[in-house]
Structures are given as structure tokens and as C-alpha cells.
Design a protein around this motif. Structure first.
Motif, PDB file in Angstrom:
ATOM      1  N   PHE A   1       0.869  -1.362  -0.014  1.00 20.90           N
ATOM      2  CA  PHE A   1       0.163  -0.020   0.016  1.00 20.90           C
ATOM      3  C   PHE A   1       0.939   1.252   0.006  1.00 20.90           C
ATOM      4  N   LEU A   2       0.561   2.116  -0.772  1.00 20.15           N
ATOM      5  CA  LEU A   2       1.377   3.618  -0.869  1.00 20.15           C
ATOM      6  C   LEU A   2       0.813   4.548  -0.109  1.00 20.15           C
ATOM      7  N   GLY A   3       1.534   5.192   0.521  1.00 20.33           N
ATOM      8  CA  GLY A   3       1.058   6.733   1.122  1.00 20.33           C
ATOM      9  C   GLY A   3       0.703   7.716   0.026  1.00 20.33           C
TER      10      GLY A   3
ATOM     11  N   VAL B 121       0.225  14.875 -12.882  1.00 21.53           N
ATOM     12  CA  VAL B 121      -1.017  15.589 -12.028  1.00 21.53           C
ATOM     13  C   VAL B 121      -2.315  15.349 -13.134  1.00 21.53           C
ATOM     14  N   LYS B 122      -1.970  15.722 -14.228  1.00 15.16           N
ATOM     15  CA  LYS B 122      -3.151  15.700 -15.264  1.00 15.16           C
ATOM     16  C   LYS B 122      -3.731  14.397 -15.388  1.00 15.16           C
ATOM     17  N   ALA B 123      -2.477  13.364 -15.552  1.00 13.50           N
ATOM     18  CA  ALA B 123      -3.156  12.092 -15.903  1.00 13.50           C
ATOM     19  C   ALA B 123      -3.858  11.342 -14.513  1.00 13.50           C
ATOM     20  N   ILE B 124      -3.738  11.738 -13.483  1.00 14.36           N
ATOM     21  CA  ILE B 124      -4.271  11.513 -12.316  1.00 14.36           C
ATOM     22  C   ILE B 124      -5.750  11.971 -12.203  1.00 14.36           C
ATOM     23  N   LYS B 125      -5.893  13.247 -12.622  1.00 17.76           N
ATOM     24  CA  LYS B 125      -6.921  13.905 -12.500  1.00 17.76           C
ATOM     25  C   LYS B 125      -8.124  13.394 -13.620  1.00 17.76           C
ATOM     26  N   THR B 126      -7.307  13.289 -14.747  1.00 15.78           N
ATOM     27  CA  THR B 126      -8.440  12.450 -15.842  1.00 15.78           C
ATOM     28  C   THR B 126      -8.649  11.153 -15.361  1.00 15.78           C
TER      29      THR B 126
ATOM     30  N   VAL C 219      -4.271  13.982  -6.648  1.00 17.46           N
ATOM     31  CA  VAL C 219      -3.462  13.265  -5.544  1.00 17.46           C
ATOM     32  C   VAL C 219      -3.565  11.667  -5.662  1.00 17.46           C
ATOM     33  N   VAL C 220      -2.679  10.784  -5.549  1.00 13.90           N
ATOM     34  CA  VAL C 220      -2.815   9.550  -5.579  1.00 13.90           C
ATOM     35  C   VAL C 220      -3.098   9.005  -4.109  1.00 13.90           C
ATOM     36  N   ASP C 221      -4.403   8.948  -3.720  1.00 11.30           N
ATOM     37  CA  ASP C 221      -4.892   8.823  -2.417  1.00 11.30           C
ATOM     38  C   ASP C 221      -5.028   6.979  -2.468  1.00 11.30           C
ATOM     39  N   GLN C 222      -5.523   6.428  -1.645  1.00 15.11           N
ATOM     40  CA  GLN C 222      -5.689   5.050  -1.514  1.00 15.11           C
ATOM     41  C   GLN C 222      -6.785   4.311  -2.563  1.00 15.11           C
TER      42      GLN C 222
END
Length: 760
Positions: free
Chosen positions: A151-153, A198-203, A219-222
Motif C-alpha cells: 500500500f502506498l502513502g 497530475v493531469k493523468a491522475i485528475k483524468t 493526488v494518488v490517495d488509496q
């Protein structure tokens, strides 16, 4: 993960309060992990981890219509669980209900919504139901497609390193599979969380997670990490990309796990009235860790038992004799028993062993409220390593009498019966053992354990239980336990029938000096272990005989085999015996391995209990019919009437036939009073069930000053006293040994196997 979603949508349909949903998700995860790692159902010989029976497990929907707040919170909190107080990393069996159970130590789902609306956080909600000492913890790994993923923070703009590069790799694979260039661009930042990432994660959050507004964070949350991970695995298994060469994860075998699960064992506490052992229902039983933190608070049922629960256990290899004073606290507990009309008892250092079941019995004396005395405390002491074992020549049996007339008078005693050759003589298990408890000092701390010696009288089988609960507490291998039972019985019978200490002007049969005899646990009932009790009650009538078919019990000496070695002296080593059992060796093979291939075991003929003689009987089962069945039905009837349990008394209706009612009574007796594990309950009246039933029956009738049924009164007569039928006399034998011929005589109750008087 899909299972948790199915549970959440079944149990929380219509919930919108995030904190209540989170508290419930953590509860479901904790409950499920406990079921999984404790192997609750596999221990019952069932090939599954959990059911959808809502009376015992959570409900489940196979294909739920997904609700956004439930999916979002499940994705974000599925890695968290409630841990046992004082036992980090082991998931608590977090019980719950729809409503109305807040006072039972369970999470009340309806009430959790109310608390969330009042502004309570999910951790506060959990503590309000389970207790302030209950905390949540996150799992370290998850296995997906036979691969370990950590699991990542949270990862955000400006972060860098291998974890960022891992996410970018996942996004690149997903982008190729879905032909979405925005995902593939993230890899260009090569481990830096920049604007392209950031753009990839928001998409991804908008189009895949269906988020909107402020929930699109970049943000990469769980929840985002888990969805990226699962989409990545879908992508690498798709026809357009069927290899996993881009995978940065570690391939593991099918059966591997990221971390060995913490060992667990089962606990069921029984509370009975002292004397006749009447069950005491409604007794409050608190289970605490060794720091006093309450883990569970339960009540006894009509059989005097709490429900069977699973708790963290001592590791398999931890054994009290070897560990001395340096044992871990995990697997040891404090049990406190409270009832308004009985004394309060606190038992410390109750042990639960891995893959085993602890079955402590607490016997309470009645008391009045105005006479409440301070709580009675029982401490289960650990065995300490023996300094050394004194070897005795087992063939150097002192001769009570070697006069030839002594030998012949034994057979004259058989009322004119002149066998040729002489008939076999079977020993009788004596009523009690006089045990001398010696002065003892803890070899680790130097503190005195016992400052004054004393002598106590213990029923024979209870003595064997006290020895083995001290010396092999934690053994779970049946064949190793049986070898130890037979060795202890044989040694003790030898001490008893040779009058070893009495011929030294000592008024006892054996001591608890571990250098020459066995250790002994005075409080073994409060620390009872199901594998030990079951095997002792099944094998206490077997012993090792001297070579040459002599029927006299061998002085079977032994040692731990760890701190003390003794195999070279032809003595059994207990820990190596355990290893042999794990390799599939039987108890007889273990005995022959250590003592010699020419040694055999034999069976005693009868046992004396409360100066009454009882013959051992063959197993009785469905369809059998004779006076022995009628005796058993009488025992069940007396117990059933005393305990107000009609299913036991119903056996008497069959009047000597072992029918369905008798089988049901025996089965339920094995389950509720013997506390056998499910796979050991068979409805057959074998030796262990016969002994457990007989001794409980005798507790009832002797407490009520009644005459027991099925016994023969046992008058004691001196050797040579003439009686119509042999019951007691002087037995003398001569046999060849490594040291030449040896003769010995002993006073005993005996049974001539070929004599027609003793045949059914």
C-alpha cells in the motif's frame, strides 16, 4: 475487495454518512480478516473462509448496484482493520448488528449513523462501541493476481522516487490499453510527480472513478491507487497485452503470502458450581491481555460455556519448559469470572496455543452478596528448565518378597483355578496418588516458588493431567501427546506398585521434583488444553510393560530433549517425539524408538474411583444393546435431571438400546461438556467419553450422597486373605532382563483375563 463491496452494499444500503460508512467498512474488513487468518471454518473441516449467513457472518450481494458513497469509501478504507488491544497486527473479530446491540460490545449500525451526524469520526465511532483501547491499523500488503503489492502513502505534486515511477508505469500500460495518450504522458516525467502526472491522475479520477468537483484532487490517495492498480492488471491480461513484463511488482507462488499470519487459537471458558459441577449460566467472563486491557466481555450459556472465540496465540514452538522466563506476552490472557451469587475468580497467564483450543474450567463456590470476599486470584506458573535428570536403573526393582510361597499363594487365591500356563494379570488404575510437592525456587529469577513442602492426594487421571499440562503444554500432535501420556502413566504406576517412596519411610507415592519425578500443575483445570485433555482421557489406561509379557509397568523415564538430553540412556525425549509425530510416526513407534523395539504397551483392566471398582468397556455405538448401555443411560439421566437438561435424560427412554436419543445425548455431551473440536465429536461412547461421563456422574451422586450404579464395592484385605473371587492380593513375578532374572511382588487389585468369572 469485491467481497467487501458486496458486504457493504448489502449491510449499508442507503447510508450516506461518510464516517459511519467508514466505521462499518473497517468493522467488516476486521471481521473478515479474523475469519480468514484464524481459519474458523477450515478448522471445522469446511473448505471456505466465510458464509453469507447473517446470523453468524455478514450479508453479501454478488452484483450490487453500486452507490457512490459506498464505493468511494470502500476503495479508501478497505485496508484498515480494528486490532486486538495489546496485540498489534491481528484483526479483531469485530461483531455488529443492524440495531439494538450497542450494549453487547458490538457495533450498532443504526446508532453509528446517529454518531456520524453528530460529527463523530469513524475512529471515535469504533471506540464508542468496542472500547477506548481499540485502535485501527492499516494492512501492509495486498495480493492481486498472485503478486504482492505494498500500500502506498498519498503521492502528490512535487514528490519523486520509485513509488511515483511505479504509478507512472501503471498509467502507461493503462494508456496503451485504452489508447489514452494523457495516461502515457506521465511516464515522461520519469519518477517525478509533475504536471503531466497530475493531469493523468485528475483524468483518471474523473473518467474512471467518476469523481467530480473537489473530489478530483490529482493526488494518488488509496482509492485512486487501488483503481489504478486493478486497471493495470486488467490491461496486462487483455488480448492486446498478455504479458506482464512491465510489472514492477514481485511475482510470488500461488500459496505464498506477503507475511506469515499471526498464529491464532481458540478459547472456550466453562464455569461450574464447585462440587457437582452444575453449569452456572449468565456468568460474566472477561478476557483481558496481560496488561489488563479487556478484549472481550461475554456471558456463559446454559451449559456454563462462553461462545468459542479466536484470539492471537503463542507460536507453535514456544514451550514453557524451554522458554523459562523469557516468553512473549502474546497468547497469554487474564480471565475474570463474575457472578452475583458466587465468588469472583481471576485466572492469570491462561495460555492459548497456535491451532489449538484452550478449555479452562472455573469452579465457583456459592456466596451471598453481603459476604462478598476479595476476588480470588489463580496464577498459572510456567515450568522452569530442569537442572538435570537423575538416571535410575529401571530393572533394579526392589523385592518386596521373593519367597516361592508368595508366588503360589497368588494363584491359590483364584479359588481353585489352576491355569496352565499361568493366566495374565492386568493391573488396576489406582484411585488416587499421594503427591509430595517439594520446596522450589525459580531457576531464572531466583525467587521462591514454594517455600514449604506439602503432600496432597490427587485422583490418578487428574494427576496425569497436571503433569502433562505442565510438561508438554502447547503440544498439539496427537501421537506425541499419546506417547507422553503412556510414559507418564507407566512411570507413575511403577512408582505406585513398587512402593518406591513408602519403602523409604515416606508417606507418598511420587514427588514433583523434576530431577527424579514429574512436574505438576495444581491449576491445570484453569489452564486446560483440549488436545491434552482429550488424549489423556483416551489413553490413561495404557502403559508400557517390561519386555517378556510381564504386565508390570515399566519405569519409563524421559526428559525434554532440548535443555536436557537423555535418548542415549534409552529414555524418551519429548520435543524430538513431537517432531516424529509430525513426520507421521505413531505413539507406539515413538515409544519403541526411544525405549527399544522389544517394548510393548498394554491396557489396565479396571480403575478405582472413590473406592469403587469400574471395568473398562469397549466402545458403544448406535445399535448396541446390553447392561452397559443401560448404565450409561442411567448416568445421562442423573446428570440431565440435576442440570435440568432433558436431552440427556431422554436417553433413558431407550432402556438398554443405544438408539438415536442416546446417540444425540452422547454427541451433545461431547460438544458441550467435553468441548471436543467438531472433527472429534462422533456420538460414540469411547473410553474418553465414558470416563468424562462417569466422573461427572459421580460428582453428582457423591455430592448428593447417593450410591453409584455400575460399580463394585471394594473391600481391602491383606495378602493371602481367602475370598470366593479374587479382588486383592499379593502378585509376584520373575522375568529376564539385561541384568539377569529379577523377581518382584506387589499388592494390587488384579484381574485374571482367562477366568470365566470376569467375562461378559
Amino acid at each position: 475487495m469485491d467481497y467487501i463491496k458486496g458486504v457493504v452494499h448489502q449491510e449499508l444500503d442507503g447510508f450516506t454518512e461518510d464516517e459511519a460508512i467508514r466505521a462499518n467498512i473497517i468493522t467488516f474488513v476486521s471481521f473478515t480478516l479474523n475469519r480468514y487468518y484464524s481459519e474458523h471454518y477450515r478448522n471445522q473441516n469446511k473448505n471456505y473462509h466465510i458464509t453469507n449467513d447473517r446470523s453468524v457472518d455478514p450479508g453479501f450481494i454478488e452484483r450490487p448496484t453500486e452507490q457512490e458513497p459506498l464505493v468511494r469509501n470502500t476503495d479508501a478504507f478497505f485496508s484498515q482493520f480494528v486490532e486486538y488491544p495489546g496485540h498489534p497486527n491481528f484483526p479483531f473479530l469485530a461483531l455488529f448488528c443492524p440495531s439494538g446491540c450497542a450494549n453487547e460490545g458490538k457495533l450498532d449500525q443504526a446508532q453509528s449513523r446517529v454518531l456520524a451526524r453528530e460529527g463523530k469520526k469513524h475512529t471515535q465511532i469504533i471506540k464508542s462501541f468496542y472500547g477506548e483501547n481499540y485502535n485501527t491499523r492499516s494492512a501492509a500488503f495486498i495480493i492481486i493476481n498472485k503478486k504482492i503489492e505494498s500500500f502506498l502513502g498519498p503521492l502528490k505534486f512535487g514528490d519523486s522516487g520509485g513509488r511515483v515511477n511505479q504509478i507512472q508505469t501503471y498509467l502507461e500500460v493503462i494508456g496503451k490499453n485504452y489508447n489514452m495518450q494523457v495516461f502515457r504522458k506521465a511516464i515522461e516525467e520519469n519518477g517525478y510527480f509533475g504536471e503531466k502526472t497530475v493531469k493523468a491522475i485528475k483524468t483518471f479520477q474523473k473518467n474512471i472513478l467518476n469523481r467530480a468537483g473537489t473530489q478530483i484532487t490529482g493526488v494518488v490517495d488509496q482509492a485512486t491507487w487501488y483503481k489504478i492498480l486493478t486497471r493495470y492488471y486488467i490491461a496486462i491480461q487483455s488480448p492486446s497485452r498478455n504479458d506482464a513484463s512491465d510489472s514492477p511488482t514481485q511475482q510470488i507462488p500461488t500459496s505464498a503470502e506477503p507475511k506469515a499470519p499471526a498464529p491464532t487459537g481458540e478459547l472456550v471458558v466453562s464455569v461450574y458450581k464447585k462440587g457437582d459441577l452444575t453449569p452456572i449460566p449468565g456468568t460474566q467472563v472477561e478476557i483481558s491481555d496481560m496488561n489488563g486491557n479487556i478484549i472481550r466481555r461475554l456471558q456463559t450459556d446454559r451449559f456454563g460455556n462462553i461462545e468459542t472465540i479466536t484470539l492471537p496465540a503463542l507460536p507453535t514452538e514456544i514451550r514453557s519448559e524451554e522458554a523459562g522466563g523469557a516468553q512473549p506476552a502474546q497468547g497469554k490472557y487474564i480471565i475474570t469470572v463474575k457472578h452475583p451469587h458466587h465468588e469472583q475468580v481471576r485466572v492469570e497467564y491462561v495460555k492459548i496455543h497456535a491451532s489449538s483450543k484452550a478449555t479452562p474450567e472455573i469452579h465457583l463456590s456459592p456466596t451471598r452478596m453481603e459476604d462478598m470476599s476479595p476476588i480470588k486470584t489463580i496464577k498459572i506458573d510456567d515450568s522452569k528448565p530442569a537442572v538435570g535428570k537423575q538416571f535410575e536403573n529401571p530393572y533394579n526393582i526392589s523385592q518386596l518378597s521373593i519367597h516361592p510361597l508368595s508366588f503360589y499363594s497368588t494363584y491359590e487365591f483364584a479359588h481353585g483355578y489352576e491355569p496352565n500356563p499361568h493366566p495374565r494379570i492386568g493391573l488396576v488404575i489406582p484411585d488416587t496418588i499421594r503427591l509430595h510437592l517439594v520446596v522450589k525456587k525459580d531457576l531464572i529469577t531466583g525467587k521462591w516458588i514454594r517455600t514449604r513442602a506439602r503432600t496432597i492426594e490427587v485422583p490418578f487421571v487428574e494427576y496425569v493431567k497436571g503433569v502433562l499440562h505442565k510438561e508438554i503444554n502447547g503440544f498439539t500432535e496427537d501421537e506425541a501427546i499419546r506417547a507422553n501420556v503412556i510414559a507418564v502413566v507407566s512411570f507413575t504406576l511403577n512408582r505406585y506398585y513398587t512402593d518406591f517412596y513408602r519403602r523409604r519411610d515416606q508417606d507418598y507415592h511420587v514427588t514433583d521434583d523434576t530431577s527424579i519425578d514429574h512436574d505438576f500443575d495444581e491449576h491445570h483445570l484453569a489452564n486446560a488444553q483440549e488436545p491434552l485433555v482429550r488424549n489423556i482421557e483416551e489413553f490413561f489406561n495404557k502403559y508400557i510393560e517390561y519386555p517378556g509379557d510381564t504386565f508390570f509397568p515399566f519405569l519409563s523415564q524421559y526428559c525434554s530433549g532440548t535443555g536436557v538430553k537423555c535418548a542415549e540412556k534409552k529414555q524418551m525425549e519429548q520435543t524430538p517425539a513431537r517432531e516424529m509425530a509430525r513426520r507421521g510416526k505413531s505413539h507406539l513407534e515413538i515409544i519403541k524408538h526411544f525405549y527399544g523395539s522389544n517394548f510393548e504397551t498394554t491396557t489396565a483392566a479396571q480403575i478405582v474411583i472413590h473406592n469403587e471398582l469400574y471395568s473398562f468397556i469397549p466402545p458403544l455405538k448406535l445399535g448396541d444393546t446390553d447392561k452397559r448401555v443401560l448404565n450409561i443411560q442411567h448416568y445421562l439421566d442423573v446428570i440431565g435431571k440435576k442440570y435440568d437438561q432433558a436431552f440427556l435424560s431422554a436417553a433413558m427412554d431407550e432402556n438398554g438400546l443405544f438408539g438415536d436419543k442416546t446417540k444425540e445425548a452422547v454427541t451433545l455431551f461431547q460438544k458441550h461438556y467435553m468441548k471436543l473440536s467438531p472433527g472429534k465429536i462422533n456420538g460414540i461412547l469411547d473410553l474418553k467419553t465414558w470416563y468424562a461421563l462417569l466422573t461427572r456422574y459421580l460428582k453428582v451422586v457423591n455430592n448428593g450422597n447417593q450410591r453409584p450404579m455400575g460399580a463394585a464395592s471394594l473391600p481391602l484385605h491383606p495378602a493371602g486373605y481367602y475370598m470366593p473371587h479374587p479382588q486383592y492380593g499379593l502378585v509376584c513375578k520373575t522375568f529376564l532382563t539385561l541384568y539377569g532374572p529379577r523377581s518382584y511382588c506387589y499388592y494390587t487389585y488384579f484381574w485374571e483375563m482367562n477366568h470365566s468369572y470376569y467375562q461378559y
